[in-house]
Write an enzyme that holds these catalytic residues in place. Structure first.
Site, PDB file in Angstrom:
ATOM      1  N   ARG A 148       9.730  -4.074   0.741  1.00 16.63           N
ATOM      2  CA  ARG A 148      10.307  -2.738   0.956  1.00 16.63           C
ATOM      3  C   ARG A 148      11.536  -2.454   0.107  1.00 16.63           C
ATOM      4  O   ARG A 148      11.777  -1.308  -0.271  1.00 16.63           O
ATOM      5  CB  ARG A 148      10.638  -2.578   2.438  1.00 16.63           C
ATOM      6  N   TYR A 200      -7.410  -9.163   6.514  1.00 17.48           N
ATOM      7  CA  TYR A 200      -8.493  -8.591   5.722  1.00 17.48           C
ATOM      8  C   TYR A 200      -9.594  -9.644   5.524  1.00 17.48           C
ATOM      9  O   TYR A 200      -9.592 -10.671   6.194  1.00 17.48           O
ATOM     10  CB  TYR A 200      -7.935  -8.013   4.428  1.00 17.48           C
ATOM     11  N   THR A 251       0.837  -1.192   0.000  1.00 18.36           N
ATOM     12  CA  THR A 251       0.000   0.000   0.000  1.00 18.36           C
ATOM     13  C   THR A 251       0.874   1.245   0.000  1.00 18.36           C
ATOM     14  O   THR A 251       1.783   1.370   0.820  1.00 18.36           O
ATOM     15  CB  THR A 251      -0.913   0.018   1.232  1.00 18.36           C
ATOM     16  N   GLY A 292      -5.751 -12.893   0.554  1.00 14.27           N
ATOM     17  CA  GLY A 292      -6.329 -13.733   1.593  1.00 14.27           C
ATOM     18  C   GLY A 292      -5.541 -13.674   2.875  1.00 14.27           C
ATOM     19  O   GLY A 292      -5.675 -14.569   3.726  1.00 14.27           O
TER      20      GLY A 292
END
Length: 357
Positions: free
Chosen positions: A313, A177, A25, A173
């Protein structure tokens, strides 16, 4: 021994290397969940990855988790993503959209309504909202009749993704969430066909995957799982049995891949590798943990039978990560303060490696 730089056949794609850009995100979407020109540039910069998996994309308005995240449920959103897929393909890359329904990990200030979940049990901690972090609200428990439409939402988003030019989709999955909430033994307190037993708790994940395969084909469908993870307060009883049962149900679908996070012990992960008959993408370190994936972790899991290795990252600060890994060049550090702040700084401003004269 298999190398990160060997090719791999994934569905109908030939990946030139085994380096996968993991979904992350970045909260850079425009108004109404539209993909932007900056997002197109960001993903195109990283197109040397064998495969890119995008940030989580909401499949419906109620599926949105955080502000400034993109969607794939309107015609305008589909159109906005075409600049992204075109840019990646023009640079020789391959890209899957990660379809992510946030479930209870959302807030009325973000989506304009009470979030939904398997049961009326709030996530732990604070959730992101337009006004900043706020306590996670108690979600509205989905009725039995409503659950299939939320499984079908993944399939509809997958159709839209293919229409937008994506090579496929990854069902999120993992990480607490919606699919993960149904798998959970404390977020899912249902007593109907979607709760209680292991067979019932895996049902939603299987229905979402089955619907997506029917919509766009197995070769365009992957799924990401985080066995034993506790993100947003989810817990799972008997993780090895739960995921063995889930993989037994998913295997006949012949999905393009299974994407596992290192959120449980290695013996359990090795057992799941043995149970999965297809391509395995391994994310070798705990997401957002102290350690980042490097050569050693990648080689370890390739030796244990993983087919592809996902890097998170490291891809933020190193758009040329594949070449840095190939040439054993140093990796640039990431500025964590820019993860979600918006704008192009810390997004498009990391350069490729500069060789000295």
């Amino acid at each position: 021994m298999t190398s990160l730089f060997d090719s791999h056949r994934l569905g109908e794609l030939t990946l030139p290397n085994r380096v996968v850009m993991a979904p992350m995100t970045r909260a850079r979407a425009g108004e109404d969940g539209l993909a932007t020109a900056s997002m197109a540039a960001y993903y195109a910069q990283r197109a040397t990855a064998g495969l890119i998996v995008t940030e989580g994309v909401q499949p419906s308005p109620i599926g949105q988790s955080s502000p400034r995240t993109p969607g794939l449920h309107t015609g305008e959103q589909v159109e906005s993503w075409r600049q992204v897929t075109h840019a990646v393909h023009a640079n020789g890359g391959r890209i899957f959209a990660q379809v992510m329904h946030g479930g209870r990990v959302s807030h009325p200030d973000t989506i304009g309504q009470i979030p939904v979940g398997p049961s009326a049990v709030a996530a732990s901690g604070g959730v992101f909202t337009p006004a900043g972090p706020q306590p996670a609200p108690v979600p509205r428990a989905l009725t039995t009749a409503e659950v299939p439409e939320h499984a079908e939402a993944y399939a509809e988003a997958a159709r839209n993704a293919v229409d937008a030019g994506f090579d496929g989709v990854e069902l999120h999955g993992a990480n607490g969430y919606l699919i993960s909430q149904f798998l959970s033994s404390n977020a899912n307190l249902r007593t109907d066909r979607y709760g209680g037993s292991v067979a019932n708790r895996v049902r939603f994940a299987v229905e979402a995957a089955t619907a997506t395969v029917a919509a766009v084909g197995a070769h365009r469908t992957g799924i990401r799982l985080s066995p034993g993870a506790t993100f947003w307060g989810v817990e799972e009883t008997d993780t090895p049995r739960l995921y063995a049962a889930l993989l037994a149900e998913l295997a006949p679908l012949d999905l393009a891949y299974l994407h596992l996070e290192a959120t449980t012990d290695e013996p359990t992960l090795r057992t799941l590798r043995a149970l999965w008959p297809g391509t395995l993408i391994m994310n070798p370190v705990l997401p957002l943990g102290a350690k980042q994936t490097g050569h050693a972790e990648a080689a370890h899991w390739l030796g244990l039978g993983a087919d592809l290795i996902s890097f998170g990252r490291a891809f933020i600060a190193n758009p040329d990560l594949v070449e840095r890994l190939r040439a054993a060049l140093p990796l640039a550090p990431v500025d964590e303060s820019t993860y979600y702040q918006g704008g192009d700084h810390g997004y498009l401003t990391y350069p490729a490696y500069q060789h000295s004269a």
